[in-house]
Design an enzyme around this catalytic site. Structure first.
Site, PDB file in Angstrom:
ATOM      1  N   ASP A  65      19.753 -12.780   5.040  1.00 39.90           N
ATOM      2  CA  ASP A  65      20.192 -13.135   3.670  1.00 39.90           C
ATOM      3  C   ASP A  65      21.405 -14.046   3.741  1.00 39.90           C
ATOM      4  O   ASP A  65      21.688 -14.802   2.824  1.00 39.90           O
ATOM      5  CB  ASP A  65      20.672 -11.916   2.864  1.00 39.90           C
ATOM      6  CG  ASP A  65      19.645 -10.841   2.740  1.00 39.90           C
ATOM      7  OD1 ASP A  65      18.454 -11.160   2.741  1.00 39.90           O
ATOM      8  OD2 ASP A  65      20.053  -9.660   2.649  1.00 39.90           O
TER       9      ASP A  65
ATOM     10  N   HIS B   7      21.160  -8.244   4.504  1.00 35.85           N
ATOM     11  CA  HIS B   7      20.376  -8.378   5.731  1.00 35.85           C
ATOM     12  C   HIS B   7      20.940  -9.594   6.461  1.00 35.85           C
ATOM     13  O   HIS B   7      21.404 -10.548   5.813  1.00 35.85           O
ATOM     14  CB  HIS B   7      18.914  -8.691   5.459  1.00 35.85           C
ATOM     15  CG  HIS B   7      18.161  -7.692   4.634  1.00 35.85           C
ATOM     16  ND1 HIS B   7      18.187  -7.674   3.275  1.00 35.85           N
ATOM     17  CD2 HIS B   7      17.319  -6.698   5.007  1.00 35.85           C
ATOM     18  CE1 HIS B   7      17.403  -6.703   2.825  1.00 35.85           C
ATOM     19  NE2 HIS B   7      16.860  -6.091   3.851  1.00 35.85           N
TER      20      HIS B   7
HETATM   21  C1  XUL Z   1      12.549  -2.914   0.401  1.00 42.01           C
HETATM   22  C2  XUL Z   1      13.962  -2.480   0.386  1.00 42.01           C
HETATM   23  C3  XUL Z   1      14.876  -3.196   1.320  1.00 42.01           C
HETATM   24  C4  XUL Z   1      15.926  -2.322   1.916  1.00 42.01           C
HETATM   25  C5  XUL Z   1      16.772  -2.999   2.962  1.00 42.01           C
HETATM   26  O1  XUL Z   1      11.722  -2.159  -0.409  1.00 42.01           O
HETATM   27  O2  XUL Z   1      14.332  -1.619  -0.367  1.00 42.01           O
HETATM   28  O3  XUL Z   1      15.449  -4.260   0.645  1.00 42.01           O
HETATM   29  O4  XUL Z   1      16.786  -1.822   0.940  1.00 42.01           O
HETATM   30  O5  XUL Z   1      16.026  -3.565   3.974  1.00 42.01           O
END
Ligand code: XUL
Ligand code: CO
Length: 438
Positions: free
Chosen positions: A104, A101
């Site tokens: 992150d 993300h």
């Molecule tokens: C949350 C989840 C996230 C997604 C990416 O449950 O799985 O981490 O993978 O936003």
């Protein structure tokens, strides 16, 4: 190379008889199965957020693990130390991909212009790190659920200003994904849903989510992104009800809004089970629609009603997953360990044990799924089960060359039809057990 994990050796394949905890028992990257190497079948990825970020905080207690990597958290020096640690970690395990993300990678600033400048600086640092390695980005995404501004969603928010903020984050996350050679871009709608229908215009919100996705596709294609966009379905948590409830719902959504040429599914095991399905179910639904794109590899705890994101240990589940993946001809994405160590497993050694467990579980699943397919008895049983559609009236039903009146006349002549034949579930489960444990 940095030396955060200098006490951990390079992880190699030693085979099922090995008792070395720092060795693979099943994941043998060069071994060929059904015409491809294990490494080709299993493009494993490290999730930046869990592996380099999550330190054990839960709703009742603070961090147990030290993920400072020698720097003060919340600084760019820490962000760079995470890159160093992440690359050292991936290289020790032979992992070729990572997922991220935006937030992150860098600490989020109050002003998005400053956050974006940090993302430029850090992605340059990652690019430099990637040189001379075969590590690449599997997918990127924007975190549009943590910051309070997204409390009512991103695409689905009631605030046009927040919608613009979401658009800005998606734009930048796409830029960084393309810069790092990402294979895909994920939308996980953690807050795209509702708490109560008393304050929610569902149709309006869904239209706006689709608009944000369309804008993302148009922008992504304009900057040369040729990969897949993914929706990652999840039924609930954090919202009471999330619009991308499961694969069937999300596939209906992308078809309704004309996004199906650009989108596939990123199926997470623990999300499927939260939706009341098996992991295999959501994989199958995606695959039969040509939309099985990528996998978030983890497992839940069926005794708990939330997203525990455990490292995969269940070989039955992994076998059935790999059965679906092999039948679908593979993934355009990969296997991202959206999994975290249990809170009391707080050491660096535990991070390696977790990935060895996950990679070996999927490798064993791959070996066993291939054996089930090569054995052929299950496929044969399924083919025989539908044999009545191969000829006669059944063939006419399949080809559409019949009418309701003709079928009714046919039924009249039957009197009482014979029972449709045993489903033989227990016989088939015995075959699976036999192949798993021989
Ligand atoms: C949350 C989840 C996230 C997604 C990416 O449950 O799985 O981490 O993978 O936003
Ligand atoms: Co996920």
């Amino acid at each position: 190379m940095s030396k955060f994990f200098e006490n951990i050796p390079q992880i190699k394949y030693e085979g099922p008889e090995s008792k070395n905890p720092f060795a693979f028992k099943y994941y043998d990257p060069e071994r060929v199965i059904m015409g491809k190497t294990m490494a080709e079948h299993l493009p494993f990825a490290m999730a930046w957020w869990h592996n380099l970020g999550a330190a054990g905080t839960d709703m009742f207690g603070r961090d147990t693990a030290d993920k400072s990597f020698g720097q003060e958290k919340g600084t760019m020096a820490h962000a760079k130390a995470k890159v160093d640690a992440g690359f050292e970690f991936m290289q020790k395990l032979g992992i070729k991909y990572f997922c991220f993300h935006d937030v992150d990678l860098v600490p989020e600033a109050d002003d998005i212009k400053e956050t974006n400048a940090r993302l430029d600086e850090l992605s340059d640092y990652i690019l430099e790190k990637m040189k001379g390695t075969d590590i690449k980005c599997l997918w990127g995404t924007a975190n549009m659920f943590s910051n309070p501004r997204f409390m009512n969603g991103a695409g689905s928010t009631n605030s046009a200003d927040v919608f613009c903020f979401a658009a800005a984050q998606v734009k930048k996350a796409l830029d960084i994904t393309v810069k790092l050679g990402g294979r895909g871009y994920v939308f996980w709608g953690g807050r795209e849903g509702y708490e109560t229908l008393l304050n929610t215009d569902v149709k309006f919100e869904q239209e706006n989510i689709a608009k944000l996705m369309r804008l993302a596709v148009d922008y992504g294609r304009s900057i040369g992104f040729t990969g897949d966009f993914y929706i990652e379905p999840k039924p609930k948590e954090p919202m009471k009800h999330q619009y991308d409830f499961d694969a069937a719902t999300a596939i209906g959504f992308v078809k309704q809004y004309g996004l199906d040429k650009d989108f596939k599914m990123n199926i997470e095991a623990n999300h499927a089970t939260l939706a009341g399905h098996t992991f295999q179910h959501d994989l199958r639904i995606s695959a039969i629609n040509g939309m099985l794109g990528s996998i978030d590899a983890n497992q839940g705890d069926l005794l708990l009603g939330w997203d525990t994101d455990e490292f995969p240990f269940n070989v039955y589940e992994a076998t059935m997953c790999m059965y679906e993946v092999l039948k679908a001809g593979g993934l355009t994405g990969g296997f991202n360990f959206d999994s975290k160590n249990r809170r009391p497993s707080y050491t660096f050694e535990d991070m390696f044990y977790a990935f060895i467990l996950g990679m070996d579980t999927f490798a064993l699943g791959l070996i066993k799924a291939a054996e089930i397919i090569e054995d052929g008895r299950i496929d044969q049983f399924i083919a025989d089960r539908y044999a009545s559609y191969k000829s006669g009236i059944g063939a006419k039903i399949r080809s559409g060359e019949t009418t309701l009146a003709e079928l009714a006349a046919y039924a009249d002549k039957l009197g009482a039809p014979a029972l449709p034949g045993s489903g033989r579930q227990e016989y088939l489960e015995t075959i699976v057990n036999n192949i798993l444990f021989r």
